[in-house]
Design a protein around this motif. Structure first.
Motif, PDB file in Angstrom:
ATOM      1  N   LEU A  16       0.821  -1.209   0.000  1.00 40.91           N
ATOM      2  CA  LEU A  16       0.000   0.000   0.000  1.00 40.91           C
ATOM      3  C   LEU A  16       0.857   1.262   0.000  1.00 40.91           C
ATOM      4  CD1 LEU A  16      -2.828  -1.099   2.441  1.00 40.91           C
ATOM      5  CD2 LEU A  16      -2.928  -0.941  -0.052  1.00 40.91           C
ATOM      6  N   VAL A  17       1.970   1.230   0.720  1.00 44.04           N
ATOM      7  CA  VAL A  17       2.878   2.381   0.730  1.00 44.04           C
ATOM      8  C   VAL A  17       3.517   2.567  -0.640  1.00 44.04           C
ATOM      9  CG1 VAL A  17       5.066   3.216   1.688  1.00 44.04           C
ATOM     10  CG2 VAL A  17       3.289   2.362   3.203  1.00 44.04           C
TER      11      VAL A  17
ATOM     12  N   ALA B 284       4.102   5.981  -5.164  1.00 43.02           N
ATOM     13  CA  ALA B 284       4.135   6.081  -6.628  1.00 43.02           C
ATOM     14  C   ALA B 284       3.076   7.052  -7.129  1.00 43.02           C
ATOM     15  CB  ALA B 284       3.929   4.701  -7.250  1.00 43.02           C
ATOM     16  N   THR B 285       1.895   7.013  -6.539  1.00 41.77           N
ATOM     17  CA  THR B 285       0.841   7.941  -6.940  1.00 41.77           C
ATOM     18  C   THR B 285       1.243   9.383  -6.663  1.00 41.77           C
ATOM     19  OG1 THR B 285      -0.844   6.261  -6.513  1.00 41.77           O
ATOM     20  CG2 THR B 285      -1.580   8.544  -6.583  1.00 41.77           C
ATOM     21  N   LEU B 286       1.841   9.624  -5.507  1.00 40.09           N
ATOM     22  CA  LEU B 286       2.286  10.979  -5.180  1.00 40.09           C
ATOM     23  C   LEU B 286       3.381  11.462  -6.127  1.00 40.09           C
ATOM     24  CD1 LEU B 286       2.364  10.868  -1.281  1.00 40.09           C
ATOM     25  CD2 LEU B 286       0.788  12.157  -2.725  1.00 40.09           C
ATOM     26  N   LEU B 287       4.355  10.596  -6.409  1.00 41.95           N
ATOM     27  CA  LEU B 287       5.441  10.982  -7.305  1.00 41.95           C
ATOM     28  C   LEU B 287       4.943  11.226  -8.729  1.00 41.95           C
ATOM     29  CD1 LEU B 287       8.328   8.633  -6.124  1.00 41.95           C
ATOM     30  CD2 LEU B 287       8.096  11.094  -5.753  1.00 41.95           C
TER      31      LEU B 287
ATOM     32  N   GLY C 156       1.881  12.083  -9.566  1.00 43.87           N
ATOM     33  CA  GLY C 156       1.093  13.316  -9.526  1.00 43.87           C
ATOM     34  C   GLY C 156       1.977  14.550  -9.489  1.00 43.87           C
ATOM     35  N   PHE C 157       3.060  14.493  -8.724  1.00 46.54           N
ATOM     36  CA  PHE C 157       3.997  15.605  -8.657  1.00 46.54           C
ATOM     37  C   PHE C 157       4.659  15.842 -10.009  1.00 46.54           C
ATOM     38  CE2 PHE C 157       8.304  17.244  -7.628  1.00 46.54           C
ATOM     39  CZ  PHE C 157       7.915  18.462  -7.101  1.00 46.54           C
ATOM     40  N   ALA C 158       5.075  14.755 -10.666  1.00 45.35           N
ATOM     41  CA  ALA C 158       5.692  14.890 -11.984  1.00 45.35           C
ATOM     42  C   ALA C 158       4.689  15.441 -13.000  1.00 45.35           C
ATOM     43  CB  ALA C 158       6.226  13.544 -12.466  1.00 45.35           C
ATOM     44  N   GLY C 159       3.437  15.040 -12.884  1.00 41.28           N
ATOM     45  CA  GLY C 159       2.414  15.575 -13.770  1.00 41.28           C
ATOM     46  C   GLY C 159       2.152  17.043 -13.541  1.00 41.28           C
ATOM     47  N   THR C 160       2.207  17.460 -12.292  1.00 38.95           N
ATOM     48  CA  THR C 160       2.017  18.875 -11.969  1.00 38.95           C
ATOM     49  C   THR C 160       3.156  19.726 -12.513  1.00 38.95           C
ATOM     50  OG1 THR C 160       0.855  18.249  -9.954  1.00 38.95           O
ATOM     51  CG2 THR C 160       1.684  20.499 -10.079  1.00 38.95           C
ATOM     52  N   ILE C 161       4.361  19.225 -12.388  1.00 37.96           N
ATOM     53  CA  ILE C 161       5.523  19.972 -12.856  1.00 37.96           C
ATOM     54  C   ILE C 161       5.529  20.106 -14.382  1.00 37.96           C
ATOM     55  CG2 ILE C 161       8.043  19.876 -13.091  1.00 37.96           C
ATOM     56  CD1 ILE C 161       8.141  18.760 -10.278  1.00 37.96           C
ATOM     57  N   THR C 162       5.201  19.024 -15.078  1.00 41.36           N
ATOM     58  CA  THR C 162       5.318  19.025 -16.539  1.00 41.36           C
ATOM     59  C   THR C 162       4.008  19.307 -17.257  1.00 41.36           C
ATOM     60  OG1 THR C 162       4.958  16.640 -16.623  1.00 41.36           O
ATOM     61  CG2 THR C 162       7.232  17.396 -16.476  1.00 41.36           C
ATOM     62  N   GLY C 163       2.922  19.433 -16.537  1.00 40.53           N
ATOM     63  CA  GLY C 163       1.625  19.603 -17.177  1.00 40.53           C
ATOM     64  C   GLY C 163       1.431  20.927 -17.889  1.00 40.53           C
ATOM     65  N   TRP C 164       2.186  21.928 -17.550  1.00 34.91           N
ATOM     66  CA  TRP C 164       2.005  23.259 -18.144  1.00 34.91           C
ATOM     67  C   TRP C 164       2.693  23.392 -19.495  1.00 34.91           C
ATOM     68  CZ3 TRP C 164       6.392  26.008 -19.175  1.00 34.91           C
ATOM     69  CH2 TRP C 164       7.552  25.573 -18.566  1.00 34.91           C
ATOM     70  N   ILE C 165       3.560  22.471 -19.861  1.00 33.63           N
ATOM     71  CA  ILE C 165       4.251  22.531 -21.151  1.00 33.63           C
ATOM     72  C   ILE C 165       3.239  22.211 -22.246  1.00 33.63           C
ATOM     73  CG2 ILE C 165       6.152  21.600 -22.507  1.00 33.63           C
ATOM     74  CD1 ILE C 165       7.454  20.758 -19.830  1.00 33.63           C
ATOM     75  N   PRO C 166       3.117  23.043 -23.277  1.00 33.68           N
ATOM     76  CA  PRO C 166       2.030  22.894 -24.245  1.00 33.68           C
ATOM     77  C   PRO C 166       1.882  21.518 -24.888  1.00 33.68           C
ATOM     78  CG  PRO C 166       3.167  24.960 -24.589  1.00 33.68           C
ATOM     79  CD  PRO C 166       3.922  24.226 -23.546  1.00 33.68           C
TER      80      PRO C 166
END
Length: 87
Positions: A29-30, A35-38, A40-50
């Motif tokens: 479970l951990v 993995a979900t947090l990482l 999600g974080f990577a998606g947040t960082i790179t999501g703004w690139i067109p």
């Protein structure tokens, strides 16, 4: 069966006592939560690139699905091994 033991070593090695069984479940479970947090974080960082952001988000969704599948299958195999259904 050898392949399953190599892919999911945690499911087979820690099934001697009930406490070890619970600890292994918590580890799975951990793994899923981290993995979900990482991802999600990577998606947040790179999501703004067109354009590249969309491609990266698509790849991250696939990686997230694979990790979730690994965790679910690992838990199922661990339960089956603990109940001595598979050896």
């Amino acid at each position: 069966m050898k392949t399953l033991k190599k892919l999911f070593p945690l499911s087979f090695n820690r099934n001697k006592t009930f406490v070890n069984f619970i600890i292994s479940l918590l580890i799975y479970l951990v793994i899923g939560a981290v993995a979900t947090l990482l991802i999600g974080f990577a998606g947040t960082i790179t999501g703004w690139i067109p354009i590249a952001g969309d491609i990266i988000l698509w790849a991250l969704r696939i990686i997230g699905a694979i990790v979730d599948l690994y965790v679910v299958i690992g838990i199922i195999i661990q339960i089956l091994a603990f109940l001595k259904i598979i050896k």
